[in-house]
Motif scaffolding. Structure first.
Motif, PDB file in Angstrom:
ATOM      1  N   MET A  37       0.845  -1.203   0.000  1.00 20.18           N
ATOM      2  CA  MET A  37       0.000   0.000   0.000  1.00 20.18           C
ATOM      3  C   MET A  37       0.877   1.247   0.000  1.00 20.18           C
ATOM      4  SD  MET A  37      -3.291  -0.686   2.453  1.00 20.18           S
ATOM      5  CE  MET A  37      -3.786   1.001   2.306  1.00 20.18           C
ATOM      6  N   LYS A  38       1.968   1.196   0.737  1.00 20.17           N
ATOM      7  CA  LYS A  38       2.890   2.332   0.807  1.00 20.17           C
ATOM      8  C   LYS A  38       3.397   2.697  -0.588  1.00 20.17           C
ATOM      9  CE  LYS A  38       7.399   3.503   2.739  1.00 20.17           C
ATOM     10  NZ  LYS A  38       8.481   3.073   3.618  1.00 20.17           N
ATOM     11  N   GLU A  39       3.810   1.678  -1.349  1.00 25.44           N
ATOM     12  CA  GLU A  39       4.305   1.917  -2.711  1.00 25.44           C
ATOM     13  C   GLU A  39       3.198   2.452  -3.621  1.00 25.44           C
ATOM     14  OE1 GLU A  39       7.765  -1.554  -2.824  1.00 25.44           O
ATOM     15  OE2 GLU A  39       5.736  -2.013  -3.508  1.00 25.44           O
ATOM     16  N   LEU A  40       2.018   1.852  -3.531  1.00 25.53           N
ATOM     17  CA  LEU A  40       0.892   2.273  -4.366  1.00 25.53           C
ATOM     18  C   LEU A  40       0.494   3.721  -4.072  1.00 25.53           C
ATOM     19  CD1 LEU A  40      -1.296   1.494  -6.467  1.00 25.53           C
ATOM     20  CD2 LEU A  40      -2.727   0.840  -4.538  1.00 25.53           C
ATOM     21  N   ILE A  41       0.403   4.071  -2.798  1.00 24.50           N
ATOM     22  CA  ILE A  41       0.016   5.428  -2.432  1.00 24.50           C
ATOM     23  C   ILE A  41       1.092   6.421  -2.858  1.00 24.50           C
ATOM     24  CG2 ILE A  41      -0.417   6.962  -0.459  1.00 24.50           C
ATOM     25  CD1 ILE A  41      -1.849   4.526   0.860  1.00 24.50           C
ATOM     26  N   ALA A  42       2.367   6.082  -2.667  1.00 25.68           N
ATOM     27  CA  ALA A  42       3.454   6.967  -3.077  1.00 25.68           C
ATOM     28  C   ALA A  42       3.427   7.195  -4.593  1.00 25.68           C
ATOM     29  CB  ALA A  42       4.797   6.398  -2.642  1.00 25.68           C
ATOM     30  N   GLN A  43       3.181   6.125  -5.365  1.00 23.68           N
ATOM     31  CA  GLN A  43       3.101   6.253  -6.828  1.00 23.68           C
ATOM     32  C   GLN A  43       1.925   7.135  -7.232  1.00 23.68           C
ATOM     33  OE1 GLN A  43       2.898   2.189  -8.128  1.00 23.68           O
ATOM     34  NE2 GLN A  43       5.095   1.846  -7.920  1.00 23.68           N
ATOM     35  N   ALA A  44       0.797   6.968  -6.561  1.00 23.23           N
ATOM     36  CA  ALA A  44      -0.391   7.764  -6.884  1.00 23.23           C
ATOM     37  C   ALA A  44      -0.149   9.243  -6.579  1.00 23.23           C
ATOM     38  CB  ALA A  44      -1.599   7.246  -6.093  1.00 23.23           C
ATOM     39  N   ILE A  45       0.509   9.525  -5.463  1.00 25.58           N
ATOM     40  CA  ILE A  45       0.790  10.921  -5.111  1.00 25.58           C
ATOM     41  C   ILE A  45       1.793  11.520  -6.089  1.00 25.58           C
ATOM     42  CG2 ILE A  45       1.819  12.428  -3.359  1.00 25.58           C
ATOM     43  CD1 ILE A  45       0.549  10.534  -1.255  1.00 25.58           C
ATOM     44  N   GLU A  46       2.844  10.754  -6.438  1.00 22.47           N
ATOM     45  CA  GLU A  46       3.814  11.242  -7.418  1.00 22.47           C
ATOM     46  C   GLU A  46       3.149  11.543  -8.751  1.00 22.47           C
ATOM     47  OE1 GLU A  46       7.238   8.805  -8.015  1.00 22.47           O
ATOM     48  OE2 GLU A  46       7.968   9.135  -5.990  1.00 22.47           O
ATOM     49  N   LYS A  47       2.220  10.694  -9.159  1.00 25.19           N
ATOM     50  CA  LYS A  47       1.515  10.902 -10.419  1.00 25.19           C
ATOM     51  C   LYS A  47       0.667  12.164 -10.365  1.00 25.19           C
ATOM     52  CE  LYS A  47      -1.572   8.516 -13.611  1.00 25.19           C
ATOM     53  NZ  LYS A  47      -2.381   7.313 -13.841  1.00 25.19           N
ATOM     54  N   GLU A  48       0.072  12.425  -9.219  1.00 20.58           N
ATOM     55  CA  GLU A  48      -0.815  13.579  -9.076  1.00 20.58           C
ATOM     56  C   GLU A  48      -0.051  14.897  -8.949  1.00 20.58           C
ATOM     57  OE1 GLU A  48      -4.224  15.768  -8.990  1.00 20.58           O
ATOM     58  OE2 GLU A  48      -4.073  13.636  -9.431  1.00 20.58           O
ATOM     59  N   VAL A  49       0.971  14.925  -8.103  1.00 21.55           N
ATOM     60  CA  VAL A  49       1.676  16.186  -7.853  1.00 21.55           C
ATOM     61  C   VAL A  49       3.018  16.277  -8.561  1.00 21.55           C
ATOM     62  CG1 VAL A  49       0.568  16.525  -5.619  1.00 21.55           C
ATOM     63  CG2 VAL A  49       2.768  15.381  -5.722  1.00 21.55           C
ATOM     64  N   GLY A  50       3.454  15.181  -9.132  1.00 18.64           N
ATOM     65  CA  GLY A  50       4.716  15.192  -9.854  1.00 18.64           C
ATOM     66  C   GLY A  50       5.897  15.026  -8.937  1.00 18.64           C
ATOM     67  N   SER A  51       7.004  14.676  -9.536  1.00 23.82           N
ATOM     68  CA  SER A  51       8.243  14.500  -8.811  1.00 23.82           C
ATOM     69  C   SER A  51       9.324  15.291  -9.515  1.00 23.82           C
ATOM     70  CB  SER A  51       8.608  13.018  -8.769  1.00 23.82           C
ATOM     71  OG  SER A  51       9.839  12.851  -8.136  1.00 23.82           O
ATOM     72  N   PRO A  52       9.820  16.344  -8.895  1.00 24.32           N
ATOM     73  CA  PRO A  52      10.788  17.198  -9.578  1.00 24.32           C
ATOM     74  C   PRO A  52      12.112  16.525  -9.884  1.00 24.32           C
ATOM     75  CG  PRO A  52      10.587  17.823  -7.280  1.00 24.32           C
ATOM     76  CD  PRO A  52       9.544  16.782  -7.546  1.00 24.32           C
ATOM     77  N   THR A  53      12.469  15.470  -9.140  1.00 25.03           N
ATOM     78  CA  THR A  53      13.762  14.845  -9.358  1.00 25.03           C
ATOM     79  C   THR A  53      13.733  13.729 -10.395  1.00 25.03           C
ATOM     80  OG1 THR A  53      13.366  13.347  -7.524  1.00 25.03           O
ATOM     81  CG2 THR A  53      14.573  15.377  -7.047  1.00 25.03           C
ATOM     82  N   VAL A  54      12.567  13.234 -10.706  1.00 24.29           N
ATOM     83  CA  VAL A  54      12.464  12.123 -11.645  1.00 24.29           C
ATOM     84  C   VAL A  54      11.701  12.570 -12.886  1.00 24.29           C
ATOM     85  CG1 VAL A  54      11.627   9.776 -11.992  1.00 24.29           C
ATOM     86  CG2 VAL A  54      12.442  10.488  -9.747  1.00 24.29           C
TER      87      VAL A  54
END
Length: 86
Positions: free
Chosen positions: A37-54
């Motif tokens: 769940m931790k990985e899934l939630i982190a991926q969903a948040i990254e998809k929504e708000v973006g990740s400046p380093t990746v």
């Protein structure tokens, strides 16, 4: 302090309240994907708000990066590129 190591991956622990139905659906989705769940939630948040380093996969930069008015070309004849390295 000279021997202090810097870590790029810094994690922050937080608590979120999810409706029970969403919690179950998230847990089941993570299990079906073979992740946590931790990985899934982190991926969903990254998809929504973006990740400046990746950078986003598949996003390509088209050259030239200098945007010129349509039909104009940048003339670098006679430009001394060695000056940039000095």
């Amino acid at each position: 302090m000279q021997n202090m190591l810097l870590c790029e991956d810094v994690f922050m622990r937080t608590t979120i309240d999810l409706p029970e139905a969403l919690f179950r659906k998230t847990k089941a989705t993570a299990a079906l994907r073979g992740s946590t769940m931790k990985e899934l939630i982190a991926q969903a948040i990254e998809k929504e708000v973006g990740s400046p380093t990746v950078p986003k996969k598949g996003k390509r930069i088209t050259l030239p990066l200098i945007h010129m008015p349509k039909g104009k070309k940048l003339n670098l004849d006679g430009f001394d590129f060695d000056d940039l390295l000095a």
